[in-house]
Scaffold this motif. Structure first.
Motif, PDB file in Angstrom:
ATOM      1  N   ILE A   1      76.975  62.460  64.683  1.00  0.00           N
ATOM      2  CA  ILE A   1      75.878  61.869  63.897  1.00  0.00           C
ATOM      3  C   ILE A   1      74.616  61.853  64.764  1.00  0.00           C
ATOM      4  N   TYR A   2      74.770  61.466  66.017  1.00  0.00           N
ATOM      5  CA  TYR A   2      73.642  61.501  66.950  1.00  0.00           C
ATOM      6  C   TYR A   2      73.076  62.924  67.073  1.00  0.00           C
ATOM      7  N   ASN A   3      73.970  63.889  67.304  1.00  0.00           N
ATOM      8  CA  ASN A   3      73.528  65.275  67.464  1.00  0.00           C
ATOM      9  C   ASN A   3      72.785  65.762  66.222  1.00  0.00           C
ATOM     10  N   SER A   4      73.322  65.429  65.048  1.00  0.00           N
ATOM     11  CA  SER A   4      72.708  65.856  63.791  1.00  0.00           C
ATOM     12  C   SER A   4      71.355  65.182  63.576  1.00  0.00           C
ATOM     13  N   MET A   5      71.240  63.916  63.971  1.00  0.00           N
ATOM     14  CA  MET A   5      69.951  63.217  63.865  1.00  0.00           C
ATOM     15  C   MET A   5      68.878  63.917  64.704  1.00  0.00           C
ATOM     16  N   ALA A   6      69.224  64.264  65.949  1.00  0.00           N
ATOM     17  CA  ALA A   6      68.260  64.918  66.834  1.00  0.00           C
ATOM     18  C   ALA A   6      67.797  66.251  66.250  1.00  0.00           C
ATOM     19  N   SER A   7      68.752  67.025  65.726  1.00  0.00           N
ATOM     20  CA  SER A   7      68.406  68.309  65.118  1.00  0.00           C
ATOM     21  C   SER A   7      67.577  68.108  63.853  1.00  0.00           C
ATOM     22  N   GLY A   8      67.937  67.094  63.069  1.00  0.00           N
ATOM     23  CA  GLY A   8      67.225  66.828  61.825  1.00  0.00           C
ATOM     24  C   GLY A   8      65.786  66.397  62.061  1.00  0.00           C
ATOM     25  N   ILE A   9      65.562  65.558  63.079  1.00  0.00           N
ATOM     26  CA  ILE A   9      64.189  65.162  63.418  1.00  0.00           C
ATOM     27  C   ILE A   9      63.369  66.393  63.789  1.00  0.00           C
ATOM     28  N   THR A  10      63.959  67.269  64.591  1.00  0.00           N
ATOM     29  CA  THR A  10      63.278  68.509  64.982  1.00  0.00           C
ATOM     30  C   THR A  10      62.874  69.314  63.751  1.00  0.00           C
ATOM     31  N   ALA A  11      63.796  69.454  62.814  1.00  0.00           N
ATOM     32  CA  ALA A  11      63.525  70.228  61.598  1.00  0.00           C
ATOM     33  C   ALA A  11      62.354  69.651  60.811  1.00  0.00           C
ATOM     34  N   LYS A  12      62.292  68.325  60.751  1.00  0.00           N
ATOM     35  CA  LYS A  12      61.221  67.697  59.974  1.00  0.00           C
ATOM     36  C   LYS A  12      59.883  67.702  60.709  1.00  0.00           C
ATOM     37  N   ILE A  13      59.903  67.679  62.049  1.00  0.00           N
ATOM     38  CA  ILE A  13      58.658  67.876  62.808  1.00  0.00           C
ATOM     39  C   ILE A  13      58.061  69.230  62.448  1.00  0.00           C
ATOM     40  N   LEU A  14      58.940  70.234  62.319  1.00  0.00           N
ATOM     41  CA  LEU A  14      58.502  71.594  62.010  1.00  0.00           C
ATOM     42  C   LEU A  14      58.317  71.816  60.507  1.00  0.00           C
ATOM     43  N   GLU A  15      58.464  70.718  59.737  1.00  0.00           N
ATOM     44  CA  GLU A  15      58.185  70.718  58.294  1.00  0.00           C
ATOM     45  C   GLU A  15      59.058  71.707  57.519  1.00  0.00           C
ATOM     46  N   LEU A  16      60.320  71.781  57.913  1.00  0.00           N
ATOM     47  CA  LEU A  16      61.257  72.626  57.171  1.00  0.00           C
ATOM     48  C   LEU A  16      61.698  71.908  55.897  1.00  0.00           C
ATOM     49  N   ARG A  17      62.046  72.693  54.888  1.00  0.00           N
ATOM     50  CA  ARG A  17      62.422  72.140  53.588  1.00  0.00           C
ATOM     51  C   ARG A  17      63.722  71.346  53.678  1.00  0.00           C
ATOM     52  N   ASN A  18      63.769  70.219  52.977  1.00  0.00           N
ATOM     53  CA  ASN A  18      64.945  69.354  53.014  1.00  0.00           C
ATOM     54  C   ASN A  18      66.209  70.075  52.582  1.00  0.00           C
ATOM     55  N   ASP A  19      66.120  70.878  51.530  1.00  0.00           N
ATOM     56  CA  ASP A  19      67.305  71.598  51.037  1.00  0.00           C
ATOM     57  C   ASP A  19      67.867  72.527  52.102  1.00  0.00           C
ATOM     58  N   THR A  20      66.986  73.203  52.833  1.00  0.00           N
ATOM     59  CA  THR A  20      67.418  74.119  53.902  1.00  0.00           C
ATOM     60  C   THR A  20      68.105  73.341  55.023  1.00  0.00           C
ATOM     61  N   VAL A  21      67.530  72.185  55.387  1.00  0.00           N
ATOM     62  CA  VAL A  21      68.091  71.374  56.468  1.00  0.00           C
ATOM     63  C   VAL A  21      69.476  70.865  56.069  1.00  0.00           C
ATOM     64  N   ARG A  22      69.580  70.322  54.859  1.00  0.00           N
ATOM     65  CA  ARG A  22      70.879  69.795  54.391  1.00  0.00           C
ATOM     66  C   ARG A  22      71.928  70.906  54.344  1.00  0.00           C
ATOM     67  N   GLU A  23      71.547  72.047  53.824  1.00  0.00           N
ATOM     68  CA  GLU A  23      72.485  73.178  53.715  1.00  0.00           C
ATOM     69  C   GLU A  23      72.957  73.631  55.092  1.00  0.00           C
ATOM     70  N   SER A  24      72.029  73.707  56.046  1.00  0.00           N
ATOM     71  CA  SER A  24      72.377  74.164  57.400  1.00  0.00           C
ATOM     72  C   SER A  24      73.258  73.162  58.118  1.00  0.00           C
ATOM     73  N   MET A  25      72.982  71.874  57.931  1.00  0.00           N
ATOM     74  CA  MET A  25      73.816  70.841  58.548  1.00  0.00           C
ATOM     75  C   MET A  25      75.203  70.798  57.920  1.00  0.00           C
ATOM     76  N   GLY A  26      75.315  71.279  56.697  1.00  0.00           N
ATOM     77  CA  GLY A  26      76.600  71.260  56.005  1.00  0.00           C
ATOM     78  C   GLY A  26      77.473  72.470  56.257  1.00  0.00           C
ATOM     79  N   ASP A  27      76.860  73.610  56.631  1.00  0.00           N
ATOM     80  CA  ASP A  27      77.677  74.830  56.794  1.00  0.00           C
ATOM     81  C   ASP A  27      77.766  75.304  58.246  1.00  0.00           C
ATOM     82  N   PHE A  28      77.285  74.486  59.190  1.00  0.00           N
ATOM     83  CA  PHE A  28      77.290  74.869  60.597  1.00  0.00           C
ATOM     84  C   PHE A  28      78.709  74.964  61.141  1.00  0.00           C
ATOM     85  N   LYS A  29      78.972  76.017  61.916  1.00  0.00           N
ATOM     86  CA  LYS A  29      80.264  76.180  62.604  1.00  0.00           C
ATOM     87  C   LYS A  29      80.051  75.889  64.084  1.00  0.00           C
ATOM     88  N   ASN A  30      80.835  74.963  64.623  1.00  0.00           N
ATOM     89  CA  ASN A  30      80.647  74.563  66.018  1.00  0.00           C
ATOM     90  C   ASN A  30      80.952  75.723  66.972  1.00  0.00           C
TER      91      ASN A  30
END
Length: 463
Positions: free
Chosen positions: A295-324
């Protein structure tokens, strides 16, 4: 955060002035060979020196590029001619050649510092004692999926210097160890992320925790009010340092313990991310990466995405289909109802704590290797709650026995991955997990943690 550093004289050379200027690279691994190629491309007289043997494929590259090199020695007459030296991160300050260079006043920098001079890309830099590789990979995944022209480098993938020499990215996501940060002076992150700070590699910092903490905070040096510092508001060492220092960058903390006006926080089952311009909400059960630490790791990545003004749908989709990434909580197989997980990258106690914390049921834990002065006390509660048996994989397992014999009835010693996997398989039952999360370095029985993890995966598939 501000620091006074010596500015290398070599930075002001024009291409014509660089001709004949000696630049020495110490260490001929991925980092060093990439730096040598970029230096040659920029017109320097390059010499590569490695105190150990150089891997064949790197030798072939250096020969193909007609870059002079030596192995199994450091020829001081060659090295001391350098106007500047690029040091691979694995070489410690106490190495005689590094001490000698410092005494002579020859500038010693990292590959990242050097490569940064030759790119105008915006940098997302990520450090922390745990979670660096996962967060770096996730952030890169999000940015790439959003269509940004982005590279992945640092402690992961192809060297930053080689990519600067051969690619033209607008953004880089860099995984940065403390060893890399130690030799960085002018390099600047547009977005700096510090995930957490727990004791690790203290042998490189005179066993002084404050030295290690200071090293981690070098990620914020040179930042301005146009840049961003993302950090964990639940991390004691981070907060302690921040109360005593000032920062130029815009601060965006993340927390799972308290609500924050800016940054990210957890509200029940939902992550809330707020940056000055953007907002995102996402339920944690839709994250590809589960467990509190993720959750911490995802928060850090998510903040970065929103600083760069990426679309919410893209961020949610990427956080949902990521393979470690491989070797970090990597699910290998389910055999006879037993799940096998490869977490060979867990080379310290805190990493193993995070791995155990994310396990849902009973665990047979494979531990051991080169003990870096581990304090196993922080694992005791989790081990007593979740671990039914420990399988030791290492040459000397005495400290593991001493730490857990009161908590665990079954502790087995093995000297090979095959034996460890076989033992764990017989100890586990349907619905349980066999977790390789060693909490130790791998050098007693393996070349590196990758080889350890690969052998584990092979042994599991042979069951």
């Amino acid at each position: 955060m501000s620091e006074t550093n010596t500015i290398s004289s070599i930075t002001s050379f024009s291409l014509s002035e660089k001709a004949g200027v000696r630049l020495v690279v110490l260490g001929a691994g991925e980092s060093g060979v990439g730096a040598a190629y970029l230096a040659q491309q920029q017109g320097y007289d390059v010499f590569v020196s490695d105190f150990g043997p150089i891997a064949d494929h790197y030798k072939v590259q250096l020969q193909g590029w007609k870059i002079r090199f030596e192995e199994n020695q450091h020829t001081e007459a060659e090295i001391f001619q350098a106007a500047e030296v690029i040091k691979s991160p694995g070489i410690p300050e106490k190495a005689p050649i590094v001490k000698a260079l410092r005494e002579k006043g020859i500038s010693v920098i990292s590959e990242i510092e050097f490569a940064g001079r030759y790119t105008h890309a915006k940098i997302v830099g990520i450090t922390g004692s745990n979670g660096k590789t996962t967060t770096t990979s996730l952030t890169y995944h999000i940015l790439k999926n959003a269509g940004l022209n982005v590279g992945l480098a640092g402690n992961i993938g192809k060297s930053f210097a080689y990519q600067v020499a051969t690619e033209h990215f607008d953004y880089y996501v860099l995984e940065l160890s403390s060893f890399m940060l130690d030799d960085m002076y002018q390099f600047k992150m547009h977005i700096a992320i510090l995930l957490n700070i727990t004791p690790d590699h203290l042998d490189r910092y005179n066993y002084q925790m404050e030295n290690y903490v200071t090293s981690k905070f070098r990620i914020t040096q040179n930042q301005t009010a146009d840049d961003y510092f993302i950090y964990c508001a639940d991390d004691a060492e981070t907060l302690k340092y921040m109360t005593e220092h000032t920062f130029e960058a815009q601060l965006l903390p993340f927390s799972i313990q308290k609500e924050l006006p800016l940054g990210a926080y957890l509200n029940g089952e939902e992550i809330n991310i707020n940056t000055p311009k953007n907002h995102l909400q996402m339920t944690i059960n839709k994250l590809a990466l589960q467990g509190k630490h993720n959750i911490y790791n995802s928060m850090a990545s998510g903040i970065t995405a929103k600083i760069l003004e990426l679309r919410n749908d893209t961020v949610r989709e990427s956080m949902g289909d990521f393979k470690n990434i491989a070797h970090r909580l990597e699910e290998v197989a389910v055999i006879s109802g037993i799940k096998f997980i490869n977490d060979s990258k867990a080379t310290n106690v805190n990493s193993t704590w995070y791995a155990l914390e994310s396990m849902p049921g009973k665990v047979v834990l494979i531990l051991g290797g080169v003990d870096k002065g581990n304090d196993y006390n922080e694992l005791r509660d989790l081990v007593s709650k979740k671990v039914k048996a420990i399988v030791c994989l290492g040459k000397d397992n005495r400290r593991i026995h001493e730490a857990f014999s009161d908590e665990i009835d079954t502790i087995v010693d093995t000297r090979s991955v095959k034996d460890a996997v076989q033992a764990a398989y017989h100890l586990a039952k349907k619905g349980e997990t066999v977790l390789l999360s060693p909490a130790c370095a791998s050098f007693d029985l393996f070349k590196n943690y990758e080889e350890r993890g690969d052998q584990f995966k092979k042994a599991v598939m042979e069951l």
